[in-house]
Design an enzyme around this catalytic site. Sequence first.
Site, PDB file in Angstrom:
ATOM      1  N   GLU A 182     -60.355  -4.766 -57.263  1.00  0.00           N
ATOM      2  CA  GLU A 182     -59.167  -5.153 -58.171  1.00  0.00           C
ATOM      3  C   GLU A 182     -59.536  -6.082 -59.838  1.00  0.00           C
ATOM      4  OE1 GLU A 182     -58.574  -3.073 -55.393  1.00  0.00           O
ATOM      5  OE2 GLU A 182     -59.445  -4.121 -54.692  1.00  0.00           O
ATOM      6  N   ASN A 266     -62.243   2.177 -54.308  1.00  0.00           N
ATOM      7  CA  ASN A 266     -61.398   3.075 -54.908  1.00  0.00           C
ATOM      8  C   ASN A 266     -61.705   2.030 -56.609  1.00  0.00           C
ATOM      9  OD1 ASN A 266     -60.473   0.111 -53.722  1.00  0.00           O
ATOM     10  ND2 ASN A 266     -59.388   0.391 -56.426  1.00  0.00           N
ATOM     11  N   ASP A 308     -54.992   4.134 -54.166  1.00  0.00           N
ATOM     12  CA  ASP A 308     -55.871   3.082 -54.073  1.00  0.00           C
ATOM     13  C   ASP A 308     -56.488   3.620 -52.252  1.00  0.00           C
ATOM     14  OD1 ASP A 308     -57.371   0.179 -53.473  1.00  0.00           O
ATOM     15  OD2 ASP A 308     -55.316  -0.628 -52.527  1.00  0.00           O
TER      16      ASP A 308
END
Length: 580
Positions: A182, A266, A308
């Site tokens: 992220e 992801n 995600d």
Amino acid sequence: MLALPFWAQANDELLMLQEDAGQWTLPGKNYSANRYSTLNQITSRNVKNLKASWTFSLGVLRGQEGAPLVVGTTMYVHTGFPNNVYALDLTRDGAPIKWAYKPNQDANVPAVACCDTVYRGLAYAGGKIFLAQLDTNVVAIDAATGKEIWKVTQGDPGQGMTITAAPLVIKDKVITGISGGEFGVRGFVTANDINTGEQVWRAYSAGPDTDVLIGDGFSSPYASHQGADLGVSTWKGDEWTRGGGTTWGWYTYDPELDLLYYSTGNPGAWNPTQRPGDNKWSMTIFARNPDTGMARWAYQMTPHDEWDYDGVNENILADLSMNGETRKVLVHFDRNGFGYTIDRATGEVLVAEKFGAVNWATSVDLETGLPVRVAEKGTQAGRNSKDICPAAIGTKDQQPAAFSPKTGLFYVPTNNICMDYEGVPVKYQAGQWYVGAIVRMYPGPGGNRGEFIAWDATTGEKKWGIKENLAAYGGALATAGNVVFYGTMEGWLKAVNAKTGELLWRFKTGSGIIANPMTFLAPDGKQYVAVISGVGGWAGIAAALDIGPEDPTAGLGALGAFGDAGMHSTKGAMLYVFGL
């Protein structure tokens, strides 16, 4: 008698120790990570008599994942940040502390921990305990004294890098991953020498084949996985340099095939419009030679992930009877909602079926290996795609399943959460959030947010299920006593019948359980079950951070389905040990 080289001794040691039912010397009990114990003193008939034998406070408040190790007569237990390690003496009443290792980490490191400051466990080999700290330092500790032997740095928290995954030792190498998808981190796996800490190899999840360690020995049965430098050509421009695919899950190993298995996360950013293409090798299961790191095969579960659906969940190794023959398989319950049974020598998908509420795809085409997508459930920038199942948390997160060779069933903690998802433009800045999505999560069909299920991986069928109010966020333990243990975010440790799912016993701990039960034989000759309680993690972070259901500080805007977790559990980490 000829002296074996140290790596061979260490490898033989772990191969022997994993067969000792009384000890728990690998994060998943054994290299197959089936989390199955042949101990059978605790049975479906007498488990109702389990009592708390002793407890140990971990001295921290945030989420606690993983499980202790038991090597000989010592239990090694870890904490989330600041990643303290304690050695407990099982020969003495109440298991007092033998030694404690307390790292000195920068207090700012938790700011770049995406989804709580959890840690998933320790590794052991050759008289050493291996710890991977949140600040990306990997440490070898003398198992007898707690003295630091060596320490190496794997990444830069200033770039958003952290480590939360448990290491795995194979031969003379300790395998570790990296977190930070992220934050635009390009994922990798690293092998370090267990004696010196020296880096032996590093394999990236995206980039040219020389970085991903794909060479002449690589093969795949699927056309979409064939070709040179797919880790570059399936990305737009230089997006692969911040492409995610981090490796914060679990690692397994087949000594016979000599292959290491793990999965990647992801792609970055969450906004799929910014990264057209398959985005290889995010969302991928890799099989690698542990000595060189070279990939034997890879299988990408969700090309061009738009939801995600992080792919890091465990890969359990088992030999299953399928169509009249025994197949050496890898079983993977992905966050995308499909349970995969894969030939672990070749990467061929044998079974791929939904194990929960899934509507983003109708099926997986076994000829191509590709999911058959539902167009209206796709996501993009500027469009709010509604009622997608599962949510970004997945039908199952990293909390590991267990497999019982006795029943032939896999025991799987699952989530029943759906979402609305809209991509938004985002620019990369080192050490800052690189997400690019607005996500709203809510309970799925039926209203229960979790279910603990038994699964037949030979056919892709659910055999039974136990509905849970909150997401099923604790790992599973299967035993030869016909008992399966798992924990809930409300704080219940439950024991159920392995064949029927009947509830046999439960105990309310002081905080939610997102960790994994384990079992061992103590010096007194009795079987015990242990679990760490301490709410947190992706779903439990709402409680760990005191976030309410409508609290705007929910960060990603995705915690609506879990914002009331604090009504069911409060913070606080404790080790509980149960015996008859």
